[in-house]
Enzyme design. Structure first.
Site, short mmCIF file in Angstrom:
data_model
loop_
_atom_site.label_atom_id
_atom_site.label_comp_id
_atom_site.label_asym_id
_atom_site.label_seq_id
_atom_site.Cartn_x
_atom_site.Cartn_y
_atom_site.Cartn_z
N SER A 15 0.83 -1.20 0.00
CA SER A 15 0.00 0.00 0.00
C SER A 15 0.87 1.26 0.00
CB SER A 15 -0.96 0.00 1.19
OG SER A 15 -0.26 -0.24 2.40
N ASN A 26 2.18 1.70 -3.62
CA ASN A 26 1.28 1.67 -4.78
C ASN A 26 -0.05 2.38 -4.60
OD1 ASN A 26 2.94 -0.10 -6.49
ND2 ASN A 26 2.57 -1.59 -4.88
N TYR A 27 -0.52 2.56 -3.36
CA TYR A 27 -1.85 3.10 -3.18
C TYR A 27 -1.91 4.39 -2.36
CZ TYR A 27 -3.50 -1.31 -5.08
OH TYR A 27 -3.73 -2.37 -5.91
N LEU A 28 -0.82 4.75 -1.69
CA LEU A 28 -0.85 5.92 -0.82
C LEU A 28 -0.15 7.10 -1.49
CD1 LEU A 28 0.02 4.22 2.59
CD2 LEU A 28 -2.22 4.90 1.75
#
Length: 570
Positions: free
Chosen positions: A524, A527-529
């Site tokens: 995360s 890639n997502y934060l």
């Protein structure tokens, strides 16, 4: 480091309306794994108690298993079955006729040999290590950079992965299968028409040479286990990668402006007269609330029974009007991406619950939950709601918003740096749980926790001694009342404070390690934060950025480190 103005100006000048394209690309191609070297004659393989000399191909694959002999994987039935099946394909007819049972194979001497090699590498002299470093730097200089549009850009990983055994994540049905050696004939080279095409190794040729400036990969090939395409790309710190990253988070920020409208719309759609609209609305609610992946239809013959939101079956959910003191609870249990189990009990809104009951009526366990929905229909609807919207954008948005909210709630201004980092990791962990980023506890977890506990106990003893010394010094100062004894008291006080801080740091470390043992924070975080949230938090609370991002990650997020100030809001 480039300034934020420079980033914005550079991207604006070099961006194309149709998306990211390059005009010129030249590179040297990949570096292949070294050829297999046979084992020394004194390292024996035994079958059914007898020494057996293996053919080179069979021996190489046997070494892959031997190197993993102490790992839990080699005890798993599916791993052993897949390995043995693929190993037999590499054997001669004579070997196949002899080796019919994996349990009769003795890889111990091979395993000991590789352990000794590993130990020898650890014991290398400074001169030997320096020589290897110089060779790696020479290789990096030749193959680790490309020229793209007048910029010398670093390549992420120019080395082709060596052959070995596939591990997979979770209980992957293909674990243990042989990852074959990649040859030049498997490789597609991508460069510009006016560039010098890299030369393949002598006696070989490339599978294909392409000139596609709409993609950002330099080299690609198809791996044999799952048939997925692998790429050699630019380093995350490159200009083009930085822009793609930035665009990804800007798309998620655009969602923030219209997410309330989208949520109101799918709530209205729960009451639609059309079943397909209701199903789409409930699926979108799950994607939004639980960060589920949309789920793609698998190829025929794919053995891993993994699903996403659109491909959920009736058997994957259980409905509980009341459970553990909560109403309208949905219990999920299915294998998600990489065969990682998704298990969750979630209270949902009453209308969602009633709709799910309706969707499940007169269906068998193996029937589709959303039988009027697929990823194509869902993705088209998402595009209609907002340009560029996908399930992944929802995931990125919810992950980033969750981090930002958790950091605000968990960070205490008066905490020291280790405690603040614990708060950061707890906020990151909330995101990892939301995104179902699980992992098995590390093999060395118990041992490392015991070592850490020993350090804590030793530090407590030191602190107890220091406190006794301080008490004694204070008693002396009361009697003596001179400058010298006062100085001793101050020195002892500082020693106690220093040890208290060291003990707290160790205890925070132990808490952090325990809480993280089954959660993978890295996925995360990378890639997502939105990295600007983490950078802003570091700047606001005086936490060194290197405590959150390592050197490679700081290179990847150089644009964010440069752009974000302490007041940044996602």
């Amino acid at each position: 480091m480039v300034t934020s103005h420079h980033w914005a100006k550079m991207w604006e000048e070099e961006r194309y309306p149709e998306g990211i394209k390059w005009k010129f690309l030249e590179h040297k191609g990949p570096v292949f794994a070294p050829p297999y070297e046979s084992l020394p004659d004194n390292v024996k393989f035994y079958y059914d108690g007898k020494v057996m000399k293996l053919s080179p191909k069979a021996e190489e694959v046997a070494t892959f298993f031997a190197k993993m002999l102490d790992h839990e994987y080699t005890t798993k039935e599916i791993f052993r079955k897949n390995f043995f099946k693929d190993w037999r394909k590499e054997m001669t007819n004579e070997e196949k006729n002899t080796i019919t049972s994996l349990s009769k194979c003795d890889f111990n001497q091979m395993s000991q040999y590789f352990k000794a090699q590993s130990e020898a590498r650890k014991q290398m002299s400074k001169e030997e290590k320096l020589k290897i470093k110089e060779e790696n730097e020479k290789l990096l200089k030749e193959y680790g950079f490309c020229i793209m549009d007048n910029h010398r850009e670093r390549i992420a990983n120019f080395k082709i992965e060596p052959p070995g055994l596939f591990r997979g994540r979770g209980n992957h049905p293909k674990m243990g299968m042989l990852k074959r050696r990649i040859m030049p004939e498997d490789i597609i080279i991508n460069c510009s028409k006016d560039a010098k095409v890299p030369s393949p190794p002598p006696g070989h040729k490339w599978k294909e040479v392409r000139h596609d400036n709409k993609v950002t990969w330099l080299v690609s090939w198809t791996e044999n286990i799952q048939g997925s395409i692998k790429y050699i790309m630019l380093n995350p710190s490159s200009r083009i990668k930085g822009e793609k990253d930035w665009q990804k988070y800007e798309t998620a920020r655009r969602l923030k402006k219209c997410v309330d409208k989208i949520r109101n719309q799918y709530r209205e759609d729960w009451k639609s007269k059309e079943m397909k609209v209701r199903q789409r609305a409930v699926a979108l609610y799950f994607i939004d609330k639980l960060a589920l992946r949309a789920g793609n239809e698998k190829e025929e013959g794919e053995t891993a029974d993994t699903v996403g939101c659109c491909s959920l079956r009736v058997e994957h959910i259980s409905l509980h009007p009341e459970l553990d003191g909560q109403e309208y609870v949905v219990e999920f249990d299915f294998l998600g991406k990489d065969s990682i189990r998704y298990y969750n009990k979630v209270p949902v809104e009453k209308r969602v619950f009633k709709n799910l009951q309706l969707f499940m009526e007169n269906k068998q366990p193996e029937d589709d939950l959303f039988d009027r929905l697929n990823t194509g229909i869902l993705n088209k609807h998402l595009q209609d709601l907002m340009e560029g919207l996908t399930a992944k954008v929802f995931r990125t948005y919810n992950a980033s918003i969750t981090l930002q909210q958790q950091l605000k709630e968990l960070t205490a201004p008066d905490e020291n740096i280790p405690a603040k980092i614990l708060s950061y990791n707890r906020a990151n962990r909330a995101v990892a749980i939301l995104c179902n980023h699980q992992r098995a506890p590390p093999k060395t977890f118990e041992k490392s926790m015991m070592n850490l506990q020993s350090k804590i106990d030793a530090k407590k003893d030191q602190l107890a001694d220091a406190r006794r010394d301080l008490k004694s010094a204070k008693a002396d100062a009361k009697v003596m009342k001179d400058a010298k004894t006062k100085k001793v008291v101050e020195s002892k006080k500082k020693a106690v404070q220093r040890l208290e801080e060291q003990l707290m740091k160790l205890e925070v470390q132990a808490t952090d390690r325990e809480e993280n043992k089954q959660i993978a924070l890295g996925t995360s975080k990378l890639n997502y934060l939105d990295p600007r949230i983490s950078v802003a938090w570091c700047k606001k609370w005086g936490v060194p950025i290197e405590k959150i991002y390592n050197k490679t990650q700081r290179e990847k997020f150089a644009w964010a480190i440069d752009m974000a100030d302490e007041d940044y809001e996602f």
